[in-house]
Design a protein around this motif. Structure first.
Motif: not given
Length: 318
Positions: A47, A52-53, A55, A109-111, A113, A139, A142, A150
């Motif tokens: 990240a 960025h990501k 969880h 968040w961009d993604q 997870r 991106k 999700y 993870n």
């Protein structure tokens, strides 16, 4: 972690000094920590910046007693940005108590997870609905992967288990083994989940504060690395509360989500009866944080006594 905890209390001490003291005071913990220090997942994903990501994951070590933890952690800073303890994992609770406050506090968040659990459906639905408000639109909004992938989240669960879940679980299993509580009784299930959940929330909050303030070797302190949050912020009106979000989910996808998930059945017929029990318990145990502190230091008796008092008081007032 102890350095992080002390920092949250305004106490700053060198790691070597803290380490030598802990080695002397808690030799079994020190030895267990030393032997398990290398048992970490090997290479986490990359990240590049805060936001960025993220969880999100759940911990069900106490699920048999009506306690489930859910938290969200930023992949770059490793900062736990939201957490909650609930009786049973539930789409609306996870969205309302974890995803929504995290986004409102730090941004989009961009993604996101998660694993393949159904309990994240509402969160993923809203993440995709708000996809255009992200910083990096290239991106996928999700990604669902297996729990073992993870990495960032999985590294904090051993801390939660050792510092929160396992001590309380030890006490509860002893009560079950001695037949002092019957987990098939709906009223008992309700009381166990209620009190244990409150104690777990106290413990989880302490741990998260310590985690976010501790130094990660070679990286830094999560609170500092998180900076000002995600690059893209969104106004509150774009992120409705859980009930409204669930209605939107139903309208667009044609399926409904479970509104409430309970462990046991609320035995109280009136709010006054419930208030009576709460007042009786508060008079007997004005500071439940002490119950947790003693339990995690292997003094289980106060927690057990408090739980049995709550069950008896509830039985008398329903």
């Amino acid at each position: 972690m102890m350095k992080g905890y002390l920092a949250t209390k305004g106490i700053h001490a060198a790691e070597t000094r803290i380490g030598s003291m802990l080695k002397t005071m808690h030799q079994p913990y020190h030895e267990a920590r030393r032997q398990g220090a290398c048992n970490l997942n090997p290479i986490p994903y990359q990240a590049d910046y805060m936001g960025h990501k993220a969880h999100m994951d759940q911990n069900e070590k106490l699920a048999m007693f009506g306690v489930t933890h859910v938290l969200a952690i930023d992949g770059f800073s490793k900062k736990v940005v939201a957490h909650s303890t609930m009786p049973i994992k539930n789409n609306l609770s996870i969205f309302e108590d974890v995803f929504r406050p995290a986004v409102l506090a730090y941004g989009m968040w961009d993604q996101v997870r998660v694993d393949h659990g159904k309990e994240f459906y509402l969160t993923l639905f809203m993440q995709e609905l708000l996809t255009s408000h992200r910083h990096n639109l290239e991106k996928r909004p999700y990604l669902q992967t297996s729990s073992t992938s993870n990495h960032i989240v999985e590294r904090i669960w051993p801390e939660v288990n050792n510092r929160v879940n396992y001590p309380l679980k030890t006490a509860l299993l002893h009560l079950v083994d001695q037949e002092e509580i019957d987990m098939n009784d709906s009223l008992v299930r309700y009381c166990v989940s209620n009190l244990t959940g409150q104690l777990c929330q106290i413990g989880l909050t302490r741990l998260v504060e310590s985690w976010n303030a501790h130094r990660i070797p070679g990286k830094g302190i999560p609170n500092d690395l998180a900076g000002r949050g995600c690059p893209k912020k969104i106004p509150q009106e774009l992120l409705p509360h859980a009930v409204d979000a669930a209605d939107l989910y139903s309208q667009q996808l044609g399926s409904s989500l479970t509104i409430h998930s309970t462990f046991g059945v609320d035995p109280f017929s009136t709010e006054q009866d419930k208030l009576t029990v709460e007042n009786q318990f508060a008079e007997q145990y004005p500071d439940i944080s002490d119950l947790f502190s003693r339990a995690v230091n292997n003094d289980f008796a106060p927690y057990k006594q408090a739980l049995l008092f709550l069950i008896t008081s509830t039985q008398r007032n329903v």
